[in-house]
Design a protein around this motif. Sequence first.
Motif, PDB file in Angstrom:
ATOM      1  N   ILE A 108     -33.225 -12.327 -16.265  1.00 38.31           N
ATOM      2  CA  ILE A 108     -33.334 -11.188 -15.350  1.00 38.31           C
ATOM      3  C   ILE A 108     -32.124 -11.217 -14.429  1.00 38.31           C
ATOM      4  O   ILE A 108     -31.925 -12.173 -13.676  1.00 38.31           O
ATOM      5  N   GLU A 109     -31.303 -10.193 -14.510  1.00 38.28           N
ATOM      6  CA  GLU A 109     -30.043 -10.187 -13.765  1.00 38.28           C
ATOM      7  C   GLU A 109     -30.232  -9.957 -12.275  1.00 38.28           C
ATOM      8  O   GLU A 109     -29.492 -10.501 -11.459  1.00 38.28           O
ATOM      9  N   ASP A 110     -31.202  -9.162 -11.907  1.00 38.88           N
ATOM     10  CA  ASP A 110     -31.437  -8.860 -10.498  1.00 38.88           C
ATOM     11  C   ASP A 110     -32.124 -10.053  -9.830  1.00 38.88           C
ATOM     12  O   ASP A 110     -33.235 -10.440 -10.213  1.00 38.88           O
ATOM     13  N   ASP A 111     -31.448 -10.659  -8.854  1.00 36.43           N
ATOM     14  CA  ASP A 111     -31.990 -11.850  -8.194  1.00 36.43           C
ATOM     15  C   ASP A 111     -33.349 -11.594  -7.556  1.00 36.43           C
ATOM     16  O   ASP A 111     -34.257 -12.423  -7.647  1.00 36.43           O
ATOM     17  N   ALA A 112     -33.500 -10.442  -6.903  1.00 38.90           N
ATOM     18  CA  ALA A 112     -34.762 -10.126  -6.242  1.00 38.90           C
ATOM     19  C   ALA A 112     -35.886  -9.967  -7.268  1.00 38.90           C
ATOM     20  O   ALA A 112     -36.993 -10.470  -7.069  1.00 38.90           O
ATOM     21  N   ALA A 113     -35.603  -9.282  -8.364  1.00 43.79           N
ATOM     22  CA  ALA A 113     -36.610  -9.072  -9.400  1.00 43.79           C
ATOM     23  C   ALA A 113     -37.018 -10.397 -10.044  1.00 43.79           C
ATOM     24  O   ALA A 113     -38.201 -10.646 -10.293  1.00 43.79           O
ATOM     25  N   CYS A 114     -36.039 -11.250 -10.290  1.00 42.63           N
ATOM     26  CA  CYS A 114     -36.330 -12.564 -10.885  1.00 42.63           C
ATOM     27  C   CYS A 114     -37.170 -13.395  -9.926  1.00 42.63           C
ATOM     28  O   CYS A 114     -38.167 -13.997 -10.326  1.00 42.63           O
ATOM     29  N   THR A 115     -36.765 -13.399  -8.651  1.00 40.00           N
ATOM     30  CA  THR A 115     -37.509 -14.168  -7.659  1.00 40.00           C
ATOM     31  C   THR A 115     -38.948 -13.692  -7.561  1.00 40.00           C
ATOM     32  O   THR A 115     -39.887 -14.494  -7.524  1.00 40.00           O
ATOM     33  N   ALA A 116     -39.150 -12.385  -7.540  1.00 38.25           N
ATOM     34  CA  ALA A 116     -40.501 -11.827  -7.449  1.00 38.25           C
ATOM     35  C   ALA A 116     -41.335 -12.188  -8.679  1.00 38.25           C
ATOM     36  O   ALA A 116     -42.509 -12.562  -8.563  1.00 38.25           O
ATOM     37  N   ALA A 117     -40.742 -12.097  -9.858  1.00 38.16           N
ATOM     38  CA  ALA A 117     -41.461 -12.390 -11.093  1.00 38.16           C
ATOM     39  C   ALA A 117     -41.859 -13.866 -11.161  1.00 38.16           C
ATOM     40  O   ALA A 117     -43.012 -14.195 -11.489  1.00 38.16           O
ATOM     41  N   VAL A 118     -40.922 -14.750 -10.839  1.00 39.17           N
ATOM     42  CA  VAL A 118     -41.212 -16.181 -10.878  1.00 39.17           C
ATOM     43  C   VAL A 118     -42.252 -16.537  -9.822  1.00 39.17           C
ATOM     44  O   VAL A 118     -43.169 -17.320 -10.068  1.00 39.17           O
TER      45      VAL A 118
END
Length: 99
Positions: free
Chosen positions: A14-24
């Motif tokens: 996931i390239e978007d840091d915010a999206a990755c952080t939220a998903a994890v």
Amino acid sequence: MTRLKEALAAFAAIEDDAACTAAVSEVLREWPSFGKQLRQLRQDRVNAMRAMDLTWPEIATIIGDVTPERAQQIGKGHSGYSRTKAKKAAEEAAQEPAE
């Protein structure tokens, strides 16, 4: 195990840091529930193998890196977490100064 590794790679991709952080973060919040489900599934399968007349040493070999005694505990639903928590509490109590 392959699918779990693929899922981790998908999070990393996931390239978007915010999206990755939220998903994890969402997965980590749910992790205790996943652990409980995995332990129950393992217990059920261990008991199914036992019903097929596999021995505790055979089941321990299938589980990997456990003793036959631990395999039997898994079949009974005893988690390692409880033993670890009890051991830690006993160690902490032993370190407290006597009054």
